[in-house]
Design an enzyme around this catalytic site. Structure first.
Site, PDB file in Angstrom:
ATOM      1  N   ASP A 206      37.764  43.582  42.634  1.00  0.00           N
ATOM      2  CA  ASP A 206      37.348  42.299  42.080  1.00  0.00           C
ATOM      3  C   ASP A 206      37.569  42.153  40.741  1.00  0.00           C
ATOM      4  OD1 ASP A 206      35.717  39.937  42.833  1.00  0.00           O
ATOM      5  OD2 ASP A 206      34.341  40.879  41.231  1.00  0.00           O
ATOM      6  N   GLU A 277      42.472  41.623  43.147  1.00  0.00           N
ATOM      7  CA  GLU A 277      42.116  40.288  43.202  1.00  0.00           C
ATOM      8  C   GLU A 277      42.561  39.888  41.524  1.00  0.00           C
ATOM      9  OE1 GLU A 277      38.614  36.932  43.186  1.00  0.00           O
ATOM     10  OE2 GLU A 277      38.485  38.864  42.257  1.00  0.00           O
TER      11      GLU A 277
END
Length: 559
Positions: A206, A277
């Site tokens: 993330d 990401e």
């Protein structure tokens, strides 16, 4: 025919949002036993792996992306034993398991942050986070939170007086870690090993572009999304700093140690993989994340954001492949995830509409028929591209965004922090639809759901589509089977000139067979080229001779 390429170069990975996939205990929130029970559905669908959004111990201020303990399961999802059972069952079914890792920030309820508050300014405990003195009553700089409002919150000292400020690029309950601190780096290396030892096959990381901040934390008044920058050479001081790459090289070495590339018995099928990401532009900057000693994959958000225009799609695909080819990496395609409006609904908006952060009842509503048709075509394009691809739960059913959620049920912190100006991501996170005539459409047997499901989910439920030839689900199954059989994921692409507003390319697959994609984005039908036969048609009414508007086909040469 099975490709000899490492699995991650061509894998199709299915994202499960645990809160919304399947609820075994009926409390209205999905859980790990529910996921495990439904894994055969994914094996039948034909994907290669599953990616699980966070299931760690968390106060759920941001739906689990505020982690309080990275080595345990939140009770709402189950226990560590449930995670072990899920991993084992997935492997029995031939599915790999990717877990989410959230390294940019923790929860404010993490033991480290509690210790930082108790220890005070200048302490080693505070140095694990980004605490700074402000200027009077003003924060240390002008940075904004991605979720709205200031990126700084001031703490109160033990004597009740105003104290230092801490940085949170997201919610106030998500304090950013200080990645200049060796303890932070060591801790996450240990977390990686903890999950690798439990058998996971990799990590989706993330906010991979956000761990390192520019020295001095200079002010920034530009857009927070790098894909919105008018000048991509001006990088925001909180994103895509060069220092992140040293971190990921150390992580890659850890993953490689579980299947050493230099060993005589190295087996590419046992590789552990990482996906970034990273909202980074231009493509050449993103490609730095997938150099041979860093990530294996990075989501292609330029592709997700590309408008429904043949020229735009071709330019994005060309630039992405060129940048990734230059570093020897696959391109990783994606159309939807838990952070964006589902592409079934997004593509039902007028072409050129900026991607909204949620759609509400008072907003312009997507044209459901147009969106569904374009979504089928968009997936047919994506799965014809060489490289990897990600599918977000329910997109194979054609599930739309929930565009009429009442304000009182919204849970995305963006909605609260912007006083409703940004609706946020709840509309794409609605619990799955499994069975039309069951409570909560089969999500559980009690009818409880943490977010309400729209009525249109009923006819789109999985049990209404299994075995139905022209259904969205069966289209996905056909595409995935054909993609694998023809070696498309490990193929090479060459462009075909098929006329204005038509996208066409040919992929020579690992099998040696050629598959041609023809996507008609014009307003009029186009003819199937002579000497070609339709293998797959995104249009249920396709006749094999002409390609209707907003339709895509896969072709094979017959002469």
């Amino acid at each position: 025919m099975t490709s000899s390429a490492p699995w991650w170069r061509e894998a199709v990975i299915y994202q499960i949002y645990p809160r919304s996939w399947a609820d075994a205990d009926g409390d209205g929130v999905g859980d790990l036993p529910g996921i495990t029970a439904r894994l055969p559905y994914l094996a039948d669908l034909g994907v290669d792996a599953v990616w699980l959004s966070p299931f760690y111990v968390s106060p759920q201020a941001d739906a689990g992306y505020d982690v309080a303990d990275y080595r345990d399961i939140d009770p709402v999802f189950g226990a560590l034993s449930d995670a072990d059972a899920l991993i084992a069952r997935a492997h029995e079914l031939g599915l790999r398991v990717i877990v989410d890792l959230v390294p940019n920030h923790t929860s404010d309820e993490h033991a480290w942050f509690r210790a930082a508050l108790a220890a005070g300014p200048g302490s080693p405990e505070r140095d694990r986070y980004i605490f700074r003195d402000g200027s009077g009553d003003e924060p240390p700089n002008n940075w904004s939170s991605v979720f709205g409002g200031s990126a700084w919150t001031r703490v109160t000292d033990s004597d009740g007086s105003p104290g230092q400020w801490y940085l949170h690029l997201f919610d106030v309950k998500q304090p950013d870690l200080n990645w200049e601190n060796p303890q932070v780096r060591s801790e996450f290396e240990d977390i990686l090993r903890f999950w690798l030892d439990r058998g996971v096959d990799g990590f989706r990381v993330d906010v991979a572009h956000g761990l390192v901040k520019a020295q001095g934390l200079p002010d920034w008044s530009g857009p927070m999304n790098m894909l919105d920058l008018p000048d991509p050479t001006q990088r925001p001081p909180m994103w895509d700093q060069d220092g992140v790459h040293e971190i990921y090289r150390s992580w890659r070495a850890i993953l490689d140690s579980y299947n050493p590339p230099s060993a005589a018995d190295h087996d590419p099928s046992r590789d552990r993989a990482m996906c970034a990401e990273a909202w980074v532009d231009p493509p050449e900057r993103l490609a730095r994340y997938v150099r041979p000693d860093e990530f294996h994959q990075a989501f292609n958000f330029d592709y997700l954001n590309a408008p429904w225009q043949a020229d735009s799609l071709r330019a994005t695909i060309t630039a992405s492949l060129a940048a990734d080819d230059a570093v020897g990496a696959p391109t990783t395609w994606v159309l939807s995830n838990h952070d964006v409006v589902r592409h079934v609904s997004r593509l039902g908006l007028p072409v050129g509409t900026p991607r909204p952060n949620g759609i509400g009842a008072e907003d312009t509503q997507p044209d459901q028929e147009v969106g569904a048709r374009r979504a089928r075509a968009a997936t047919t394009i994506m799965l014809a591209l060489p490289g990897g691809a990600y599918i977000y739960q329910g997109e194979e059913l054609g599930l739309p965004e929930h565009t009429a959620l009442p304000d009182e049920v919204r849970q995305d912190p963006t909605f609260a922090r912007t006083a409703g100006a940004e609706l946020g991501r709840d509309g794409c996170r609605i619990p799955m639809a499994w069975e039309k005539d069951s409570p909560a459409y089969g999500f559980n047997d009690t009818g409880n759901t943490w977010l309400p499901q729209p009525a249109e989910f009923a006819d789109l439920a999985a049990d209404q589509q299994v075995g139905v030839t022209d259904s969205s689900l069966e289209l996905y199954r056909t595409l995935l089977t054909t993609r694998r059989d023809r070696g498309i994921g490990s193929g090479t692409l060459s462009w075909v000139d098929a006329g204005a507003d038509v996208l066409s390319f040919t992929v020579r697959g690992a099998t040696g067979e050629q598959t041609t994609l023809l996507a008609n984005l014009s307003a009029e039908p186009v003819n199937v080229p002579p000497g070609h036969q339709v293998l797959v048609d995104s249009d249920p009414a396709g006749d094999g001779a002409r390609v209707a508007p907003d339709t895509a086909v896969w072709l094979r040469r017959t002469s």
